[in-house]
Design a protein around this motif. Sequence first.
Motif, PDB file in Angstrom:
ATOM      1  N   SER B 306     -25.459  -2.642   3.965  1.00  0.00           N
ATOM      2  CA  SER B 306     -24.897  -2.366   5.298  1.00  0.00           C
ATOM      3  C   SER B 306     -24.076  -3.555   5.801  1.00  0.00           C
ATOM      4  O   SER B 306     -23.253  -3.399   6.692  1.00  0.00           O
ATOM      5  CB  SER B 306     -26.009  -2.023   6.287  1.00  0.00           C
ATOM      6  OG  SER B 306     -27.036  -2.963   6.192  1.00  0.00           O
ATOM      7  N   GLN B 307     -24.296  -4.731   5.198  1.00  0.00           N
ATOM      8  CA  GLN B 307     -23.558  -5.934   5.618  1.00  0.00           C
ATOM      9  C   GLN B 307     -22.796  -6.514   4.443  1.00  0.00           C
ATOM     10  O   GLN B 307     -23.362  -6.626   3.358  1.00  0.00           O
ATOM     11  CB  GLN B 307     -24.548  -7.008   6.097  1.00  0.00           C
ATOM     12  CG  GLN B 307     -25.443  -6.599   7.247  1.00  0.00           C
ATOM     13  CD  GLN B 307     -24.703  -6.525   8.570  1.00  0.00           C
ATOM     14  OE1 GLN B 307     -23.802  -7.319   8.816  1.00  0.00           O
ATOM     15  NE2 GLN B 307     -25.045  -5.555   9.402  1.00  0.00           N
ATOM     16  N   VAL B 308     -21.555  -6.881   4.649  1.00  0.00           N
ATOM     17  CA  VAL B 308     -20.800  -7.651   3.651  1.00  0.00           C
ATOM     18  C   VAL B 308     -20.019  -8.734   4.396  1.00  0.00           C
ATOM     19  O   VAL B 308     -19.758  -8.584   5.596  1.00  0.00           O
ATOM     20  CB  VAL B 308     -19.806  -6.778   2.831  1.00  0.00           C
ATOM     21  CG1 VAL B 308     -20.536  -5.792   1.942  1.00  0.00           C
ATOM     22  CG2 VAL B 308     -18.804  -6.059   3.732  1.00  0.00           C
ATOM     23  N   PRO B 309     -19.648  -9.823   3.693  1.00  0.00           N
ATOM     24  CA  PRO B 309     -18.858 -10.860   4.371  1.00  0.00           C
ATOM     25  C   PRO B 309     -17.552 -10.272   4.930  1.00  0.00           C
ATOM     26  O   PRO B 309     -16.979  -9.343   4.337  1.00  0.00           O
ATOM     27  CB  PRO B 309     -18.556 -11.866   3.254  1.00  0.00           C
ATOM     28  CG  PRO B 309     -19.582 -11.594   2.198  1.00  0.00           C
ATOM     29  CD  PRO B 309     -19.924 -10.153   2.293  1.00  0.00           C
ATOM     30  N   ASP B 310     -17.091 -10.800   6.046  1.00  0.00           N
ATOM     31  CA  ASP B 310     -15.870 -10.300   6.695  1.00  0.00           C
ATOM     32  C   ASP B 310     -14.686 -10.237   5.742  1.00  0.00           C
ATOM     33  O   ASP B 310     -13.901  -9.296   5.765  1.00  0.00           O
ATOM     34  CB  ASP B 310     -15.496 -11.202   7.888  1.00  0.00           C
ATOM     35  CG  ASP B 310     -16.408 -10.930   9.078  1.00  0.00           C
ATOM     36  OD1 ASP B 310     -17.157  -9.918   9.021  1.00  0.00           O
ATOM     37  OD2 ASP B 310     -16.382 -11.727  10.028  1.00  0.00           O
ATOM     38  N   SER B 311     -14.583 -11.283   4.890  1.00  0.00           N
ATOM     39  CA  SER B 311     -13.418 -11.358   4.007  1.00  0.00           C
ATOM     40  C   SER B 311     -13.396 -10.220   2.997  1.00  0.00           C
ATOM     41  O   SER B 311     -12.359  -9.882   2.445  1.00  0.00           O
ATOM     42  CB  SER B 311     -13.409 -12.702   3.272  1.00  0.00           C
ATOM     43  OG  SER B 311     -14.545 -12.794   2.435  1.00  0.00           O
ATOM     44  N   GLU B 312     -14.568  -9.608   2.737  1.00  0.00           N
ATOM     45  CA  GLU B 312     -14.635  -8.532   1.745  1.00  0.00           C
ATOM     46  C   GLU B 312     -14.686  -7.151   2.385  1.00  0.00           C
ATOM     47  O   GLU B 312     -14.706  -6.134   1.686  1.00  0.00           O
ATOM     48  CB  GLU B 312     -15.877  -8.724   0.855  1.00  0.00           C
ATOM     49  CG  GLU B 312     -15.784  -9.981   0.006  1.00  0.00           C
ATOM     50  CD  GLU B 312     -17.099 -10.332  -0.703  1.00  0.00           C
ATOM     51  OE1 GLU B 312     -17.968  -9.447  -0.816  1.00  0.00           O
ATOM     52  OE2 GLU B 312     -17.219 -11.491  -1.127  1.00  0.00           O
ATOM     53  N   ALA B 313     -14.730  -7.092   3.714  1.00  0.00           N
ATOM     54  CA  ALA B 313     -14.994  -5.825   4.399  1.00  0.00           C
ATOM     55  C   ALA B 313     -13.924  -4.761   4.112  1.00  0.00           C
ATOM     56  O   ALA B 313     -14.245  -3.593   3.878  1.00  0.00           O
ATOM     57  CB  ALA B 313     -15.115  -6.067   5.897  1.00  0.00           C
ATOM     58  N   GLU B 314     -12.654  -5.174   4.093  1.00  0.00           N
ATOM     59  CA  GLU B 314     -11.587  -4.188   3.911  1.00  0.00           C
ATOM     60  C   GLU B 314     -11.687  -3.509   2.542  1.00  0.00           C
ATOM     61  O   GLU B 314     -11.626  -2.286   2.429  1.00  0.00           O
ATOM     62  CB  GLU B 314     -10.214  -4.866   4.084  1.00  0.00           C
ATOM     63  CG  GLU B 314      -9.078  -3.864   4.136  1.00  0.00           C
ATOM     64  CD  GLU B 314      -7.715  -4.499   4.450  1.00  0.00           C
ATOM     65  OE1 GLU B 314      -7.659  -5.723   4.662  1.00  0.00           O
ATOM     66  OE2 GLU B 314      -6.729  -3.745   4.459  1.00  0.00           O
ATOM     67  N   SER B 315     -11.882  -4.342   1.491  1.00  0.00           N
ATOM     68  CA  SER B 315     -12.008  -3.787   0.148  1.00  0.00           C
ATOM     69  C   SER B 315     -13.280  -2.949   0.012  1.00  0.00           C
ATOM     70  O   SER B 315     -13.284  -1.884  -0.605  1.00  0.00           O
ATOM     71  CB  SER B 315     -12.031  -4.909  -0.894  1.00  0.00           C
ATOM     72  OG  SER B 315     -10.844  -5.661  -0.832  1.00  0.00           O
ATOM     73  N   PHE B 316     -14.354  -3.417   0.631  1.00  0.00           N
ATOM     74  CA  PHE B 316     -15.646  -2.719   0.546  1.00  0.00           C
ATOM     75  C   PHE B 316     -15.555  -1.332   1.194  1.00  0.00           C
ATOM     76  O   PHE B 316     -15.968  -0.323   0.611  1.00  0.00           O
ATOM     77  CB  PHE B 316     -16.721  -3.577   1.236  1.00  0.00           C
ATOM     78  CG  PHE B 316     -18.114  -3.034   1.144  1.00  0.00           C
ATOM     79  CD1 PHE B 316     -18.848  -3.180  -0.017  1.00  0.00           C
ATOM     80  CD2 PHE B 316     -18.688  -2.380   2.223  1.00  0.00           C
ATOM     81  CE1 PHE B 316     -20.156  -2.692  -0.107  1.00  0.00           C
ATOM     82  CE2 PHE B 316     -19.986  -1.879   2.142  1.00  0.00           C
ATOM     83  CZ  PHE B 316     -20.719  -2.040   0.980  1.00  0.00           C
ATOM     84  N   ASP B 317     -14.991  -1.278   2.380  1.00  0.00           N
ATOM     85  CA  ASP B 317     -14.915   0.007   3.086  1.00  0.00           C
ATOM     86  C   ASP B 317     -13.935   0.974   2.418  1.00  0.00           C
ATOM     87  O   ASP B 317     -14.147   2.183   2.417  1.00  0.00           O
ATOM     88  CB  ASP B 317     -14.562  -0.218   4.562  1.00  0.00           C
ATOM     89  CG  ASP B 317     -15.725  -0.858   5.315  1.00  0.00           C
ATOM     90  OD1 ASP B 317     -16.889  -0.600   4.937  1.00  0.00           O
ATOM     91  OD2 ASP B 317     -15.474  -1.621   6.261  1.00  0.00           O
ATOM     92  N   LYS B 318     -12.885   0.406   1.828  1.00  0.00           N
ATOM     93  CA  LYS B 318     -11.936   1.242   1.067  1.00  0.00           C
ATOM     94  C   LYS B 318     -12.674   1.913  -0.098  1.00  0.00           C
ATOM     95  O   LYS B 318     -12.501   3.106  -0.375  1.00  0.00           O
ATOM     96  CB  LYS B 318     -10.803   0.352   0.537  1.00  0.00           C
ATOM     97  CG  LYS B 318      -9.757   1.057  -0.310  1.00  0.00           C
ATOM     98  CD  LYS B 318      -8.640   0.066  -0.669  1.00  0.00           C
ATOM     99  CE  LYS B 318      -7.500   0.704  -1.444  1.00  0.00           C
ATOM    100  NZ  LYS B 318      -7.829   0.983  -2.839  1.00  0.00           N
ATOM    101  N   SER B 319     -13.536   1.117  -0.729  1.00  0.00           N
ATOM    102  CA  SER B 319     -14.308   1.611  -1.861  1.00  0.00           C
ATOM    103  C   SER B 319     -15.286   2.721  -1.434  1.00  0.00           C
ATOM    104  O   SER B 319     -15.361   3.780  -2.064  1.00  0.00           O
ATOM    105  CB  SER B 319     -15.056   0.414  -2.455  1.00  0.00           C
ATOM    106  OG  SER B 319     -15.795   0.783  -3.552  1.00  0.00           O
ATOM    107  N   LEU B 320     -16.003   2.480  -0.336  1.00  0.00           N
ATOM    108  CA  LEU B 320     -16.968   3.491   0.139  1.00  0.00           C
ATOM    109  C   LEU B 320     -16.251   4.769   0.568  1.00  0.00           C
ATOM    110  O   LEU B 320     -16.740   5.875   0.329  1.00  0.00           O
ATOM    111  CB  LEU B 320     -17.795   2.950   1.302  1.00  0.00           C
ATOM    112  CG  LEU B 320     -18.826   1.863   0.987  1.00  0.00           C
ATOM    113  CD1 LEU B 320     -19.737   1.651   2.188  1.00  0.00           C
ATOM    114  CD2 LEU B 320     -19.644   2.185  -0.249  1.00  0.00           C
TER     115      LEU B 320
END
Lengths: 198, 464
Positions: B306-320
Motif C-alpha cells: 500500500s506504500q511505495v517511495p514517492d519517487s516510484e509512485a508514478e511507475s507503481f500506479d501505472k503498473s497496478l
Amino acid sequence: MEKFQTLHTTGVPLPFENVDTDQIIPARFLKATTREGFGENLFRDWRYHADGSLKAAFVLNNPRYSGEILVAGKNFGCGSSREHAAWALYDAGFRTVISSYFADIFRGNALNTGLLPLQVTDKVLARLLAAIEENPQLGLVVDLPAQTLSVPAWGETVSFAIDPYKKECLINGYDDIDFLVNQKSAIEAYEKQRAWTW
Amino acid sequence: MARSLVDKIWDAHVVRSIASGQDVVYIDRHLIHEVTSPQAFDELAARNLPLFRPNRILATADHNVPTLNQHLPIVEPLSRSQVDKLTENCQKYGIELYGLGHQRQGIVHVIGPELGLTLPGTTIVCGDSHTSTHGAFGAVAFGIGTSQVAQVMASQCLLLTRPKRMRIAVEGQLRPGVTAKDLILYVISQLGTGGATGYFVEYAGSAVRSLSMEGRMTVCNMSIEMGARGGLIAPDATTFAYVEGRPFAPKGAAWEQAVSYWETLYSDDDAVFDAEYVYDAAEITPMITYGTNPGMGIPLTGHVPSQVPDSEAESFDKSLKYMGFERGESLLGKQIDYVFIGSCTNSRIEDLRTVAAYVQGKHKAGHVEAIIVPGSKQVEQQAIAEGIDKIFAAAGFELREPGCSACLAMNEDKIPAGAYCVATSNRNFEGRQGPGSRTLLASPLVAAITAVQGRIVDITQYLN
C-alpha cells in the motif's frame, strides 16, 4: 557504426522506471532479419492503439517534444537481450539515452549500435525530466570526448563516466569485431594450451 | 589468493587482458536461434569474415515457432522466413542445427543441459538473456546482443569487463508446496528488478544445494530478472549425476579427468564478494507477482503493497492500473482466465511431473484455458512415455509441441487483452504475453492448482 562526437539537441522525457526492452520493441516485431526499420514500432504499444491510431497522451506523439536524446527513468532497458531495442531507438532518430542507470545488456547493445547510454545521478535525472517538461526547447549538449553533458540555460555542465575503450570505439566508429579478429594468433595459442578439449 | 567460483572460471578463459581493463574471454559454447542470429550472419558476410569455430556453435529454432502442427510448413510468412534463414545460414556455415521436427529440437536453454552440452566450468553465451540458466551447472553463462553474437562467430571470444560478485545464500529447508520458483521469486522481490545489475550472482546455502538440477536451472534462469549478468551454482554430486552419460558429456577417461577438475570449482572460504545476502528458507512461501516486473512479487496470501517511495509512485500506479489491481489488496479469489505452463524457466520433465501429480484425477475449471508447452522434443517424448500426456488430456490441459510460445508471444500463442494468465515463465512485463495481457508469475504447482480452482487460492490448503 557511425562516429559519435558531440550532440546539440533537445530531449524527450519518459519518466518511467524499469522500462523493459519488451516495451521498447515488442517481441512480435522481431521477425525481420535485417537491422533496419525497427523505429516505426518503437514503444509500439505505448504509442499506438490496437487499431493503429496514435495514443495522443504518449510523449512520442506529443508535438511539444522532439530531439535526439531520450531521458528515461532508472534501470532503462531491463529484460530481454534483444539488440533490436537499441536499433529501434537509433532508427527512430535517438543518439543518446540519459538515465540514472542502465541494464547491463542494453548498455552494451547501445554502445555497439552507436547509441550513447549516458548515466547521470538520480538528482540530475529528476531535474532534467522536470526541466524538459517545463520547457521542451531546453538545449542539451553532449560532448563525448570531454565526457560532459551541458545544459547551457542552466550554465551547468556535468561529467559522465564511460569505459575508455568503448569511448574510443564510439568516437571513431569502431566495433569489437575489428579488435577481436586481430587477436586471432593469441586466441589460437590459448586454444592450444588448454588442458581440456570439451 | 582466495577466489570466487566465477573468478576461477573467468580466469581459465582469459586469452589476454588489454590496457583499459577488459579481458578477451574465450567462449566454449555458443547457442544460437532464429531471432537474434540473422543480422549477425549478415555482419560476417558483409565483412567477408569466416566463422571461426563452427563446431562450438549449436542452433535450434524455438522463439518464433508454432506449438501446433510442427510437421507442417509454418503458416505465418515472416516467421517461416526467419526460421528458413536460420536453416540456410547453418547450412552455409556448417553449424549443427536441431530445427523443427528434429528429435533434439527445443528451447535453447532446455536442450543445452539435456544434451550434456552445458558443462561445469565452461563459458556459454547465447543471444538471449535467459542464458543464465546454464549457470546451474557451475558455468559462466550469460545473454548477449546480436553484435556480440557476430563477435563470437568471428573470433569465439568477447571483450568483457569482469563482473562484480554477489553471493545469495538461502539456508534451511523449504516448506511443503514451496519450490525453486518460489525461492527465486522471493529473492527477486527482496532485491528488486535492478538489484543485481552489474553482478554475477552465486547462489549458495543448504536450500539451494538441496535443489534438483531442474530446480537450480529455474533459479539461475531468473538471475537476469534482478539485473544480474548471470547466476551460477557450484557443481556437486547432483550436477555430475545429471550430466553423466548425456550425448555430449565427456566419456571414459575424459569424464574422470573432467570430474576431478570440476570438483575444484567452488568459491574458496576466504573469497571476497562485493555484495552478500542470506535468506532463511523457512521464510519463503508460495509466491505470485501482482505487477509488471518480476520484482513485484508477494506471497500468495499477502497483499499488494500500500506504500511505495514517492519517487516510484508514478511507475507503481501505472503498473497496478495495467494489471487492474489496487494498492493494499489481496489477490486471493481473483478469477484467472489462462494458465501457461512452459518457457525456459519451467518446462522441464520435473515441472510437467509436478503438474501431472497434482491434476491427476481432477479437471481444470471450466472457464480456464490451460496450455502446457514442453521445453523440448525430448521432454515431450518423455511425458508421453510416462503417460503424463493422458493425465493432462483427462484434466483438460492441452499439451502442445516445444517452443518459447506464450512466454514472449512471438508466435500465435497469445493471451488476449485484459485477460489474466498465471504463467510459469519469467516475465510479467506489459504486453509480454500479447498486447494488453496480464501475467502473474508463479511456480508450476501454483499454476496447476490455479487452473483447477479457476482462481487464486492459498495453495497450501489444496496440496495433495
